[in-house]
Design an enzyme around this catalytic site. Structure first.
Site, PDB file in Angstrom:
ATOM      1  N   HIS A   1       0.885  -1.168   0.001  1.00 20.60           N
ATOM      2  CA  HIS A   1       0.018   0.032  -0.220  1.00 20.60           C
ATOM      3  C   HIS A   1       0.891   1.238   0.036  1.00 20.60           C
ATOM      4  CE1 HIS A   1      -3.145   2.734  -0.136  1.00 20.60           C
ATOM      5  NE2 HIS A   1      -2.606   3.312   0.955  1.00 20.60           N
TER       6      HIS A   1
ATOM      7  N   TYR B   1       1.836   5.490  -2.658  1.00 25.83           N
ATOM      8  CA  TYR B   1       2.296   6.790  -2.281  1.00 25.83           C
ATOM      9  C   TYR B   1       3.778   7.399  -2.548  1.00 25.83           C
ATOM     10  CZ  TYR B   1      -2.242   6.565  -0.011  1.00 25.83           C
ATOM     11  OH  TYR B   1      -3.526   6.358   0.347  1.00 25.83           O
TER      12      TYR B   1
ATOM     13  N   HIS C   1      -9.574   1.145 -10.908  1.00 23.57           N
ATOM     14  CA  HIS C   1      -9.030   2.218  -9.950  1.00 23.57           C
ATOM     15  C   HIS C   1      -7.613   2.547 -10.140  1.00 23.57           C
ATOM     16  CE1 HIS C   1      -7.842   3.666  -5.972  1.00 23.57           C
ATOM     17  NE2 HIS C   1      -6.811   2.537  -5.920  1.00 23.57           N
ATOM     18  N   PHE C   2      -6.942   1.775 -10.431  1.00 18.83           N
ATOM     19  CA  PHE C   2      -5.513   2.038 -10.370  1.00 18.83           C
ATOM     20  C   PHE C   2      -4.855   2.666 -11.534  1.00 18.83           C
ATOM     21  CE2 PHE C   2      -4.527  -2.796 -10.562  1.00 18.83           C
ATOM     22  CZ  PHE C   2      -3.700  -2.639 -11.879  1.00 18.83           C
ATOM     23  N   HIS C   3      -5.489   2.554 -12.754  1.00 21.60           N
ATOM     24  CA  HIS C   3      -5.158   3.236 -13.890  1.00 21.60           C
ATOM     25  C   HIS C   3      -5.717   4.908 -13.731  1.00 21.60           C
ATOM     26  CE1 HIS C   3      -4.332  -0.692 -15.778  1.00 21.60           C
ATOM     27  NE2 HIS C   3      -3.465   0.109 -16.134  1.00 21.60           N
TER      28      HIS C   3
ATOM     29  N   ARG D   1     -10.435  -9.390 -12.781  1.00 22.49           N
ATOM     30  CA  ARG D   1      -9.341  -9.026 -13.162  1.00 22.49           C
ATOM     31  C   ARG D   1      -8.303 -10.266 -13.852  1.00 22.49           C
ATOM     32  NH1 ARG D   1      -5.863  -6.787  -7.884  1.00 22.49           N
ATOM     33  NH2 ARG D   1      -4.441  -6.253  -9.505  1.00 22.49           N
ATOM     34  N   ARG D   2      -7.027  -9.988 -14.124  1.00 20.97           N
ATOM     35  CA  ARG D   2      -6.004 -10.915 -14.372  1.00 20.97           C
ATOM     36  C   ARG D   2      -6.688 -12.241 -14.897  1.00 20.97           C
ATOM     37  NH1 ARG D   2      -2.502  -9.969  -8.409  1.00 20.97           N
ATOM     38  NH2 ARG D   2      -1.296  -8.507  -9.472  1.00 20.97           N
TER      39      ARG D   2
HETATM   40 FE1  HAS Z   1      -5.722   2.369  -4.438  1.00 19.26          FE
HETATM   41  C1  HAS Z   1      -5.990  -0.955  -4.611  1.00 19.26           C
HETATM   42  C2  HAS Z   1      -7.438   2.239  -1.387  1.00 19.26           C
HETATM   43  C3  HAS Z   1      -5.044   5.856  -3.679  1.00 19.26           C
HETATM   44  C4  HAS Z   1      -3.197   2.136  -6.431  1.00 19.26           C
HETATM   45  N1  HAS Z   1      -4.770   0.748  -5.376  1.00 19.26           N
HETATM   46  C5  HAS Z   1      -4.937  -0.549  -5.495  1.00 19.26           C
HETATM   47  C6  HAS Z   1      -4.120  -1.274  -6.403  1.00 19.26           C
HETATM   48  C7  HAS Z   1      -3.350  -0.312  -6.837  1.00 19.26           C
HETATM   49  C8  HAS Z   1      -3.662   1.035  -6.238  1.00 19.26           C
HETATM   50  C9  HAS Z   1      -2.231  -0.292  -7.998  1.00 19.26           C
HETATM   51  O1  HAS Z   1      -8.856   0.238   0.332  1.00 19.26           O
HETATM   52  C10 HAS Z   1      -4.320  -2.365  -6.976  1.00 19.26           C
HETATM   53  C11 HAS Z   1      -3.353  -3.511  -6.144  1.00 19.26           C
HETATM   54  C12 HAS Z   1      -3.421  -4.752  -6.577  1.00 19.26           C
HETATM   55  O2  HAS Z   1      -2.944  -5.237  -7.600  1.00 19.26           O
HETATM   56  O3  HAS Z   1      -4.136  -5.764  -6.132  1.00 19.26           O
HETATM   57  N2  HAS Z   1      -6.240   3.933  -2.893  1.00 19.26           N
HETATM   58  C13 HAS Z   1      -7.308   3.480  -1.697  1.00 19.26           C
HETATM   59  C14 HAS Z   1      -7.402   4.545  -1.391  1.00 19.26           C
HETATM   60  C15 HAS Z   1      -6.747   5.646  -1.635  1.00 19.26           C
HETATM   61  C16 HAS Z   1      -6.019   4.948  -3.047  1.00 19.26           C
HETATM   62  C17 HAS Z   1      -8.209   4.850  -0.051  1.00 19.26           C
HETATM   63  N3  HAS Z   1      -4.348   3.787  -4.987  1.00 19.26           N
HETATM   64  C18 HAS Z   1      -4.218   5.096  -4.514  1.00 19.26           C
HETATM   65  C19 HAS Z   1      -3.066   5.748  -5.433  1.00 19.26           C
HETATM   66  C20 HAS Z   1      -2.624   4.630  -6.077  1.00 19.26           C
HETATM   67  C21 HAS Z   1      -3.301   3.405  -5.778  1.00 19.26           C
HETATM   68  C22 HAS Z   1      -2.631   7.238  -5.194  1.00 19.26           C
HETATM   69  C23 HAS Z   1      -1.451   4.975  -7.095  1.00 19.26           C
HETATM   70  C24 HAS Z   1      -0.745   5.765  -6.991  1.00 19.26           C
HETATM   71  N4  HAS Z   1      -6.591   0.774  -3.394  1.00 19.26           N
HETATM   72  C25 HAS Z   1      -7.526   1.054  -2.349  1.00 19.26           C
HETATM   73  C26 HAS Z   1      -7.736  -0.380  -1.644  1.00 19.26           C
HETATM   74  C27 HAS Z   1      -7.355  -1.420  -2.693  1.00 19.26           C
HETATM   75  C28 HAS Z   1      -6.530  -0.490  -3.404  1.00 19.26           C
HETATM   76  C29 HAS Z   1      -8.685  -0.557  -0.486  1.00 19.26           C
HETATM   77  C30 HAS Z   1      -7.625  -2.837  -2.674  1.00 19.26           C
HETATM   78  C31 HAS Z   1      -8.625  -3.243  -3.208  1.00 19.26           C
HETATM   79  C32 HAS Z   1      -8.568  -4.702  -3.373  1.00 19.26           C
HETATM   80  O4  HAS Z   1      -9.839  -5.417  -2.895  1.00 19.26           O
HETATM   81  O5  HAS Z   1      -7.883  -5.323  -3.700  1.00 19.26           O
HETATM   82  C33 HAS Z   1      -6.752   7.205  -1.464  1.00 19.26           C
HETATM   83  O6  HAS Z   1      -5.286   7.433  -1.064  1.00 19.26           O
HETATM   84  C34 HAS Z   1      -7.246   7.993  -2.389  1.00 19.26           C
HETATM   85  C35 HAS Z   1      -7.086   9.359  -1.996  1.00 19.26           C
HETATM   86  C36 HAS Z   1      -7.452  10.591  -2.988  1.00 19.26           C
HETATM   87  C37 HAS Z   1      -8.195  11.767  -3.163  1.00 19.26           C
HETATM   88  C38 HAS Z   1      -8.356  12.651  -4.451  1.00 19.26           C
HETATM   89  C39 HAS Z   1      -7.894  13.659  -4.143  1.00 19.26           C
HETATM   90  C40 HAS Z   1      -7.772  14.546  -5.401  1.00 19.26           C
HETATM   91  C41 HAS Z   1      -7.028  15.434  -5.699  1.00 19.26           C
HETATM   92  C42 HAS Z   1      -6.798  16.207  -7.108  1.00 19.26           C
HETATM   93  C43 HAS Z   1      -7.529  17.359  -7.027  1.00 19.26           C
HETATM   94  C44 HAS Z   1      -7.498  18.320  -7.917  1.00 19.26           C
HETATM   95  C45 HAS Z   1      -8.428  18.652  -8.876  1.00 19.26           C
HETATM   96  C46 HAS Z   1      -8.327  19.807  -9.924  1.00 19.26           C
HETATM   97  C47 HAS Z   1      -9.784  18.265  -8.474  1.00 19.26           C
HETATM   98  C48 HAS Z   1      -9.058  11.941  -1.943  1.00 19.26           C
HETATM   99  C49 HAS Z   1      -5.719  15.737  -4.821  1.00 19.26           C
HETATM  100  C50 HAS Z   1      -9.578  20.042 -10.596  1.00 19.26           C
HETATM  101  C51 HAS Z   1      -9.759  21.490 -10.933  1.00 19.26           C
HETATM  102  C52 HAS Z   1     -10.905  22.197 -10.484  1.00 19.26           C
HETATM  103  C53 HAS Z   1     -11.510  23.179 -11.219  1.00 19.26           C
HETATM  104  C54 HAS Z   1     -11.846  21.414  -9.319  1.00 19.26           C
HETATM  105 CU    CU Z   2      -3.592   0.214  -0.803  1.00 17.84          CU
END
Ligand code: HAS
Ligand code: CU
Length: 555
Positions: A230, A234, A381-383, A444-445
């Protein structure tokens, strides 16, 4: 521009020797990405029942291709980029070169590690996917290669740590420049986080693949893997955040809101990234429900620094948009400089990441996870996270970084813009396919076109996945065209450039509690305590483990 500096002195130039090794790291990163993107096209098309992997030299089957795709994109590309980019930001912020011998040593580890893993994967002896769960077994060169890739990040961590220590001696009582602070915080987090995977690979899998240990313990290995697996997301993301915080505001003509808030965000990542690994193991038997629930709660905790980031970066963009004459609630957004590829790529990356983050929240929810776990939803999700928030940001950074490192002007800015839009459209269409398919039970996979249980309703999802993946691929080809044209035929820049970094509206505090933010030692102790709380009970109960499973090699 008024405001407080994040690195000084103004216009400082790093020596050529430092830039040379960093340039090679960045080249290595993008070389890996080029292989990964080509392979990704094959993966996406598989979902729409077009098998092109058979035409790839050395690709025997779907699992071999998927392993190469995951390893080169998620490990080699991201590590090499972080090693190069954060070495650059740290040495520039401290205005002192890091030890070149260490940087070259790190580069050497990456090259050898990459070659070893490439040999194992290319010869079909490591089709174990990028999570390499035992009892699937790979050739020992695969594990050794991965270990060396992690060592390369430790060597960089040592270089950053030594650089910071030397700077502190020369600047007693001064605040660490923000750009160095957040770069070092990223590596501090990753050094603690990588311990799990190193124990797993060096202590369990490498001896097992060499025949020194007969059996493996799948649950213990998975737990060690996700201890690192996990937080590694980050480690991929934070170099992009360094750019979103410190460089994107500059491209947009805005300013970063707060120095202290930025430091707090990175310290939250340091403390909260690691004790969350069980959210990948909600369905694993043998881990208590209470511990899984604790990791779920902490996962919601590590959501917050990203929410704070969303606030900070959107505010910085808004300042830029209003300075360019934007008004109203939303219309400032359209006043941004939509002709600057470095800005456009990263704003599109942010927009996509909003959806990536929301899907992460769904994954993290214990009960909803049961529906999406191990389905096509997950690559959806992860793409939208690593596959675009991170990759598209690194591409955006490349549009100024490659000119900066080569002292040449960017060639093909228009093509770079088209690339960013195509890549974004592609990833959104692909994720739409994968996510809807996943909700409909598409796994998947899995080589879906050969699955006997295939459902007719997966057809649309599969087509969208293939279409989106193809658009991403074309975007990638345009990106590499711009990169190659710049390196090979870019005009010499007239004068040396500095890194494009912003100033903050609220500068670093000179007195009060905020001074303590810079004492990494305390934050590292707090992190270790949280890790012990999150993993201690499971390990106490489970160790010495159940080493009972013989090895399998299916593909
Ligand atoms: Fe994830 C599975 C939960 C973030 C990558 N994640 C994965 C896997 C990958 C991955 C590769 O809880 C698959 C692993 C595998 O092969 O089995 N993930 C989360 C959560 C977050 C999260 C809670 N993941 C990421 C990030 C990754 C990533 C970052 C890669 C870089 N993920 C999971 C969970 C799994 C999971 C479970 C396992 C599921 C399972 O069952 O297998 C959080 O950190 C996300 C927080 C992000 C935000 C978004 C903030 C938005 C921002 C941009 C704002 C800017 C704007 C500009 C809107 C809250 C900062 C716009 C302009 C305007 C005008 C509005
Ligand atoms: Cu994770």
């Amino acid at each position: 521009m008024s405001g407080h500096v994040v690195a000084s002195p103004e216009g400082f130039q790093l020596p050529d020797s430092q830039l040379r090794v960093i340039r090679w790291m960045i080249y290595l990163a993008f070389f890996a990405l080029a292989i990964g993107i080509l392979n990704g096209l094959g993966q996406a098309l598989n979902y729409s029942r077009v098998d092109i992997l058979q035409y790839f030299p050395g690709m025997r089957n779907y699992y071999q291709g998927l392993t190469v795709h995951g390893v080169v994109n998620a490990i080699v590309f991201t590590f090499a980029f972080a090693n190069g980019f954060l070495s650059l930001t740290t040495s520039r912020a401290l205005a002192r070169p890091l030890r070149s011998s260490l940087l070259w040593a790190s580069f050497g580890c990456m090259v050898v590690g990459f070659l070893l893993a490439a040999y194992a994967m290319g010869s079909g002896q490591a089709s174990v996917l990028y999570t390499f769960y035992p009892p699937l077994q790979a050739h020992w060169t695969f594990y050794l290669g991965l270990a060396l890739l992690v060592v390369s990040t430790w060597v960089i961590a040592a270089a950053l740590g030594l650089g910071l220590r030397a700077w502190r001696k020369e600047h007693p009582g001064e605040r660490i420049p923000l750009m160095a602070f957040i770069s070092v915080a990223t590596y501090a987090m990753w050094v603690l986080a990588s311990l799990g995977i190193v124990v797993e690979v060096v202590g369990l899998l490498l001896p097992w693949s060499l025949g020194l240990i007969e059996h493996s313990d799948p649950l213990l290995s998975r737990t060690l893997f996700w201890y690192s697996g996990h937080p590694v997301v980050y480690f991929w993301l934070l170099p992009a955040y360094v750019s979103w915080y410190l460089m994107v505001p500059r491209h947009a003509g805005g300013n970063l809101f707060s120095d202290s808030l930025t430091r707090v965000v990175f310290l939250m990542f340091l403390a909260l990234s690691i004790p969350t690994g069980f959210h990948h193991q909600y369905t694993d038997p043998g881990i208590g429900t209470g511990m899984k629930a604790l990791h779920a709660v902490l996962t919601f905790g590590v959501f917050f620094p990203s929410l704070l980031t969303a606030f900070s970066v959107v505010y910085a963009l808004e300042i830029g948009g209003r300075r360019r004459g934007g008004t109203g609630l939303i219309s400032w957004f359209f006043k941004l400089d939509w002709r600057n590829p470095a800005l456009v790529a990263q704003v599109l990356a942010m927009l996509t990441f909003t959806l990536g983050g929301i899907t992460g929240l769904i994954n993290a929810s214990y009960n909803l996870n049961q529906i999406v776990h191990n389905t096509a939803w997950m690559p959806g999700h992860f793409h939208m996270t690593v596959g675009s928030a991170v990759t598209l940001s690194f591409m955006g950074i490349a549009y100024w970084l490659i000119p900066y490192l080569t002292r040449k002007e960017l060639v093909g800015g228009g093509m770079a813009l088209i690339s960013s839009w195509l890549y974004t459209a592609g990833v959104l269409i692909m994720a739409r396919g994968l996510i809807s398919g996943g909700l409909d039970g598409m796994p998947r996979r899995t080589l879906v076109m050969e699955a006997p249980y295939e459902k007719p309703s997966w057809e649309l999802a599969g087509m969208l996945t293939g279409l989106g993946g193809t658009l991403m691929f074309i975007g990638g080809v345009l990106f590499f065209t711009v990169l190659a044209a710049t390196v090979l035929s870019g005009k010499k820049a007239k004068e040396p450039q500095d890194l494009p970094f912003t100033k903050t509206i609220q500068g670093p505090a000179e007195t009060g509690w905020e001074l303590r933010l810079d004492r990494f030692r305390y934050w590292i102790i707090a992190t270790v305590i949280l890790i012990v709380v999150a993993y201690g009970p499971f390990l106490v109960e489970y160790l010495p483990g159940n080493f009972t499973s013989p090895p399998y090699r299916f593909y």
